[in-house]
Design a protein around this motif. Structure first.
Motif, PDB file in Angstrom:
ATOM      1  N   VAL A 348       1.279  -1.662  -0.446  1.00  0.00           N
ATOM      2  CA  VAL A 348      -0.015   0.520   0.328  1.00  0.00           C
ATOM      3  C   VAL A 348       0.308   0.955   0.364  1.00  0.00           C
ATOM      4  CG1 VAL A 348      -1.397   1.672   1.485  1.00  0.00           C
ATOM      5  CG2 VAL A 348      -2.256  -0.798   0.777  1.00  0.00           C
ATOM      6  N   ALA A 349       1.805   0.842   0.806  1.00  0.00           N
ATOM      7  CA  ALA A 349       2.710   2.342   0.597  1.00  0.00           C
ATOM      8  C   ALA A 349       3.744   2.660  -0.523  1.00  0.00           C
ATOM      9  CB  ALA A 349       4.287   2.063   1.777  1.00  0.00           C
ATOM     10  N   GLN A 350       3.440   1.193  -0.940  1.00  0.00           N
ATOM     11  CA  GLN A 350       4.752   2.213  -2.702  1.00  0.00           C
ATOM     12  C   GLN A 350       3.837   2.380  -3.136  1.00  0.00           C
ATOM     13  OE1 GLN A 350       6.017  -2.635  -2.932  1.00  0.00           O
ATOM     14  NE2 GLN A 350       8.339  -1.864  -1.847  1.00  0.00           N
ATOM     15  N   PHE A 351       1.991   1.591  -3.698  1.00  0.00           N
ATOM     16  CA  PHE A 351       1.113   2.114  -4.495  1.00  0.00           C
ATOM     17  C   PHE A 351       0.960   3.482  -4.296  1.00  0.00           C
ATOM     18  CE2 PHE A 351      -2.478   2.073  -6.208  1.00  0.00           C
ATOM     19  CZ  PHE A 351      -2.637   1.910  -6.703  1.00  0.00           C
ATOM     20  N   PHE A 352       1.089   4.134  -3.235  1.00  0.00           N
ATOM     21  CA  PHE A 352       0.712   5.334  -3.377  1.00  0.00           C
ATOM     22  C   PHE A 352       2.247   6.281  -2.917  1.00  0.00           C
ATOM     23  CE2 PHE A 352      -3.179   3.842  -1.444  1.00  0.00           C
ATOM     24  CZ  PHE A 352      -4.381   4.174  -1.959  1.00  0.00           C
ATOM     25  N   ASP A 353       2.790   5.659  -3.192  1.00  0.00           N
ATOM     26  CA  ASP A 353       4.229   6.414  -2.727  1.00  0.00           C
ATOM     27  C   ASP A 353       4.551   7.508  -1.870  1.00  0.00           C
ATOM     28  OD1 ASP A 353       6.520   7.014  -4.665  1.00  0.00           O
ATOM     29  OD2 ASP A 353       6.179   8.812  -5.074  1.00  0.00           O
ATOM     30  N   ILE A 354       4.288   6.410  -0.460  1.00  0.00           N
ATOM     31  CA  ILE A 354       4.786   6.980   0.294  1.00  0.00           C
ATOM     32  C   ILE A 354       5.915   5.356   0.986  1.00  0.00           C
ATOM     33  CG2 ILE A 354       3.559   6.804   3.350  1.00  0.00           C
ATOM     34  CD1 ILE A 354       1.109   6.700   1.899  1.00  0.00           C
ATOM     35  N   GLN A 355       6.765   7.320   1.683  1.00  0.00           N
ATOM     36  CA  GLN A 355       7.669   6.356   1.661  1.00  0.00           C
ATOM     37  C   GLN A 355       8.302   6.232   3.514  1.00  0.00           C
ATOM     38  OE1 GLN A 355      11.006   5.993   0.524  1.00  0.00           O
ATOM     39  NE2 GLN A 355       9.839   6.143  -1.477  1.00  0.00           N
ATOM     40  N   LEU A 356       8.335   5.071   3.681  1.00  0.00           N
ATOM     41  CA  LEU A 356       8.029   4.387   5.263  1.00  0.00           C
ATOM     42  C   LEU A 356       9.202   4.482   5.821  1.00  0.00           C
ATOM     43  CD1 LEU A 356       6.373   0.660   5.546  1.00  0.00           C
ATOM     44  CD2 LEU A 356       4.904   2.806   5.533  1.00  0.00           C
ATOM     45  N   SER A 357       8.994   4.952   7.342  1.00  0.00           N
ATOM     46  CA  SER A 357      10.182   5.040   8.249  1.00  0.00           C
ATOM     47  C   SER A 357      10.846   4.065   8.965  1.00  0.00           C
ATOM     48  CB  SER A 357       9.739   6.730   9.481  1.00  0.00           C
ATOM     49  OG  SER A 357       9.189   5.463  10.410  1.00  0.00           O
ATOM     50  N   PHE A 358      12.138   3.996  10.063  1.00  0.00           N
ATOM     51  CA  PHE A 358      12.165   3.612  10.021  1.00  0.00           C
ATOM     52  C   PHE A 358      11.208   2.899  11.373  1.00  0.00           C
ATOM     53  CE2 PHE A 358      15.029   1.278  13.707  1.00  0.00           C
ATOM     54  CZ  PHE A 358      15.461   0.194  12.854  1.00  0.00           C
ATOM     55  N   ILE A 359      10.672   3.900  12.187  1.00  0.00           N
ATOM     56  CA  ILE A 359       9.567   3.643  13.067  1.00  0.00           C
ATOM     57  C   ILE A 359       8.689   3.152  12.589  1.00  0.00           C
ATOM     58  CG2 ILE A 359       8.067   4.811  14.771  1.00  0.00           C
ATOM     59  CD1 ILE A 359      11.275   4.543  15.566  1.00  0.00           C
ATOM     60  N   GLN A 360       8.115   2.921  11.617  1.00  0.00           N
ATOM     61  CA  GLN A 360       6.914   2.372  10.664  1.00  0.00           C
ATOM     62  C   GLN A 360       7.785   0.829  10.190  1.00  0.00           C
ATOM     63  OE1 GLN A 360       6.445   5.597   7.611  1.00  0.00           O
ATOM     64  NE2 GLN A 360       4.134   6.030   8.470  1.00  0.00           N
ATOM     65  N   TYR A 361       8.659   1.109  10.313  1.00  0.00           N
ATOM     66  CA  TYR A 361       8.971  -0.998   9.860  1.00  0.00           C
ATOM     67  C   TYR A 361       8.859  -1.497  10.998  1.00  0.00           C
ATOM     68  CZ  TYR A 361      10.128  -0.087   4.884  1.00  0.00           C
ATOM     69  OH  TYR A 361      10.438   0.849   3.552  1.00  0.00           O
ATOM     70  N   SER A 390      -3.959   1.412   9.847  1.00  0.00           N
ATOM     71  CA  SER A 390      -3.937   2.443  10.853  1.00  0.00           C
ATOM     72  C   SER A 390      -2.740   3.083  11.683  1.00  0.00           C
ATOM     73  CB  SER A 390      -5.183   2.228  11.493  1.00  0.00           C
ATOM     74  OG  SER A 390      -5.226   0.942  12.440  1.00  0.00           O
ATOM     75  N   THR A 391      -2.070   1.894  12.394  1.00  0.00           N
ATOM     76  CA  THR A 391      -1.277   1.825  13.042  1.00  0.00           C
ATOM     77  C   THR A 391       0.004   2.705  12.638  1.00  0.00           C
ATOM     78  OG1 THR A 391      -1.848  -0.178  14.547  1.00  0.00           O
ATOM     79  CG2 THR A 391       0.389   0.829  15.155  1.00  0.00           C
ATOM     80  N   LEU A 392       0.176   2.849  11.345  1.00  0.00           N
ATOM     81  CA  LEU A 392       1.315   2.922  10.605  1.00  0.00           C
ATOM     82  C   LEU A 392       0.709   4.603   9.907  1.00  0.00           C
ATOM     83  CD1 LEU A 392       1.916   0.330   8.464  1.00  0.00           C
ATOM     84  CD2 LEU A 392       3.502   0.875  10.585  1.00  0.00           C
ATOM     85  N   GLY A 393      -0.400   4.809   9.472  1.00  0.00           N
ATOM     86  CA  GLY A 393      -1.072   5.970   9.393  1.00  0.00           C
ATOM     87  C   GLY A 393      -1.354   5.663   8.146  1.00  0.00           C
ATOM     88  N   LEU A 394      -1.573   4.946   7.051  1.00  0.00           N
ATOM     89  CA  LEU A 394      -1.492   4.447   5.880  1.00  0.00           C
ATOM     90  C   LEU A 394      -2.652   4.326   5.828  1.00  0.00           C
ATOM     91  CD1 LEU A 394       0.844   2.028   5.314  1.00  0.00           C
ATOM     92  CD2 LEU A 394       1.515   4.177   4.642  1.00  0.00           C
ATOM     93  N   PRO A 395      -3.328   4.762   4.098  1.00  0.00           N
ATOM     94  CA  PRO A 395      -4.682   4.535   3.673  1.00  0.00           C
ATOM     95  C   PRO A 395      -5.302   3.727   3.977  1.00  0.00           C
ATOM     96  CG  PRO A 395      -3.052   5.519   1.884  1.00  0.00           C
ATOM     97  CD  PRO A 395      -1.831   5.511   3.244  1.00  0.00           C
ATOM     98  N   LEU A 396      -6.037   3.566   4.783  1.00  0.00           N
ATOM     99  CA  LEU A 396      -7.317   2.399   4.810  1.00  0.00           C
ATOM    100  C   LEU A 396      -7.713   1.421   3.214  1.00  0.00           C
ATOM    101  CD1 LEU A 396      -9.371   2.517   8.196  1.00  0.00           C
ATOM    102  CD2 LEU A 396      -6.845   0.732   7.242  1.00  0.00           C
ATOM    103  N   GLU A 397      -7.935   2.923   2.864  1.00  0.00           N
ATOM    104  CA  GLU A 397      -8.845   2.552   1.169  1.00  0.00           C
ATOM    105  C   GLU A 397      -7.849   1.567   0.592  1.00  0.00           C
ATOM    106  OE1 GLU A 397      -8.257   5.466   2.347  1.00  0.00           O
ATOM    107  OE2 GLU A 397      -9.479   7.288   2.169  1.00  0.00           O
ATOM    108  N   GLY A 398      -6.463   1.484   0.841  1.00  0.00           N
ATOM    109  CA  GLY A 398      -5.888   0.578   0.013  1.00  0.00           C
ATOM    110  C   GLY A 398      -6.313  -0.607   0.423  1.00  0.00           C
TER     111      GLY A 398
END
Length: 471
Positions: A348-361, A390-398
């Protein structure tokens, strides 16, 4: 002068069973038959008014009816087994240590699984390679960290809920559901209360153990018709889902199945080898449950068979297995709660071109290790994925991007879940010195359960001994 040894007084060797009588062969044959019937149903096309044709409807009915049969046995089986196991745990040393070891190994295997999922998602980049035509949409269910606490509170004695609905035709329909976590909680409380009641509760405990034997016999009969249910389930899956939907999400599906294969055929064997257990014996022992989990897509539906192979094939004492396996069916999900949400979240992050941080991983790891417990009351990969997003703050629409092929992925996820739910009790039993090695290493001979010369229930006991074979 040589002498001829006297004939052995032991029981004569059993006549070798024909290959077609093998339970494993019957399941594989059912998979093939179901696949062919499913393909035939697809070729026949829809019936009148775009309704499923008669063959497709038959496959759907047979498959769903078999899962319903299995699920119907879950509540009485889990309740009586846990109450009886708590009573029998008095004979097992370090019962609390067993429970603690079980949770630790649940977490260890989940941690390894989620790391594999993260690495695969970063290497294969499935979100960046997604095809056209994908549509994002809001999920129908959303996971919450409160679900675990809410799920612990029984709605009634056994957490059984009845819902009614009135479709457009005006026909009132009712459905019954249950929360297995609540069943476990109630059973544990009743078992502990019976122990505290002392001698006055002995008749109740004796009745519970007798009822458990009756239920296990009924479950055994249901298991014996598994090939019929398998044919219906896999045939219906071909009709409903097919494989054409994999096109736009091929890389995502590939990443999921590679991750599942690595956990099932690499991580689990390494753990078995590290504990001195035969890899071959584990797979031949657990395979009937893994096969049924694959086609039924239900850890709870497969629970009766998973518990039986854990006791009968892997040599885990019933007093421990009857607690660990039902508990694992809600909280031990390396496929649904570790590999899948890790890869899906990064997709989902890659599809919406969102860069994840180390904390998110790191959050992905934390959610995957403990999140299955948080969604135990409403198990499902979609719920687990929404909790992760939801914990990572990514769009649930994914979530909507992945629903098209979710049933196909769910087959592999459930198979790995079931395999892990039998693996951990075997490892813990081996570490605590209560594993029946004779039963674990017994030749299968094509039977669904080791030394299954009759349909008698498995012997319990924690001393590693089995009941004498009947003539």
């Amino acid at each position: 002068m040589s002498t001829t040894p006297a004939p052995s007084a032991a029981r004569p060797a059993k006549k070798k069973r024909p290959f077609y009588a093998s339970f494993g062969f019957q399941i594989v044959a059912a998979l093939v038959v179901g696949l062919l019937l499913g393909l035939l149903a697809v070729q026949l096309g829809p019936g009148a008014d775009d309704e499923p044709n008669s063959l497709a409807a038959t496959l759907a009915t047979v498959g769903s009816s078999y899962v319903t049969l299995l699920r119907a046995a879950v509540v009485p089986l889990v309740f009586t087994a846990i109450v009886a196991s708590i009573s029998n745990l008095r004979r097992v040393q370090n019962a609390a240590r067993l429970a603690g070891q079980t949770l630790v190994w649940f977490a260890i295997t989940a941690f390894v699984s989620v790391i594999i999922g993260i690495v695969l998602a970063l290497v294969l980049q499935p979100g960046s390679r997604a095809g056209d035509g994908l549509e994002a949409s809001e999920p129908s269910r959303i996971g919450s960290w409160w679900d675990f606490l809410i799920g612990l509170v029984p709605q009634n004695f056994l957490g059984i809920a009845v819902s009614t609905s009135s479709p457009a035709e005006g026909v009132l329909t009712s459905s019954v559901s249950f929360n297995i976590l609540q069943v476990i909680v109630v059973a544990v409380v009743v078992g502990i209360a019976a122990l505290r009641a002392g001698r006055k509760a002995e008749p109740f405990l004796a009745f519970t153990e007798s009822l458990l034997k009756v239920i296990q016999r009924v479950v055994w009969w249901i298991i014996r018709i598994a090939p019929i249910g398998t044919a219906g389930l896999i045939g219906n899956a071909v009709v409903q889902y097919g494989w054409d939907k994999l096109t736009s999400l091929a890389w995502f599906a590939l990443a999921i199945y590679i991750g599942l294969a690595l956990v099932l055929f690499v991580v689990y064997p390494v753990l078995l080898k590290a504990h001195g257990l035969s890899i071959r014996q584990y797979f031949t022992g657990v395979w009937p449950a893994v096969q049924l989990g694959f086609v039924s897509r239900s850890s709870l539906g497969t629970l009766p068979l998973t518990e039986r192979v854990t006791e009968r094939n892997l040599g885990v004492p019933r007093e421990y297995a009857s607690f660990a396996v039902p508990f694992g069916s809600t909280t031990k999900m390396d496929g649904c709660a570790a590999i899948y949400p890790a890869i899906a979240a990064i997709f989902v992050a890659q599809f919406f071109d969102i860069q994840l941080s180390f904390i998110q991983y790191l959050l992905i790891v934390v959610v995957s290790v403990v999140g299955s417990a948080a969604t135990a009351g409403t198990t499902g990969a979609t719920v687990m994925l929404t909790l992760t997003l939801s914990t990572l703050g990514l769009p649930l629409e994914g979530v909507g991007l992945l629903l098209a092929i979710d049933p196909i992925l769910d087959m592999g996820r459930t198979a790995v879940n079931v395999a892990g739910q039998a693996l951990v009790p075997a490892i813990v039993a081996k570490r605590e010195g209560i594993l029946d090695r004779e039963l674990y290493d017994a030749p299968r001979e094509g039977l669904p359960f080791a030394d299954d010369s009759s349909d008698d229930e498995p012997s319990g006991g924690t001393d590693g001994a089995r009941e004498p074979a009947k003539a």
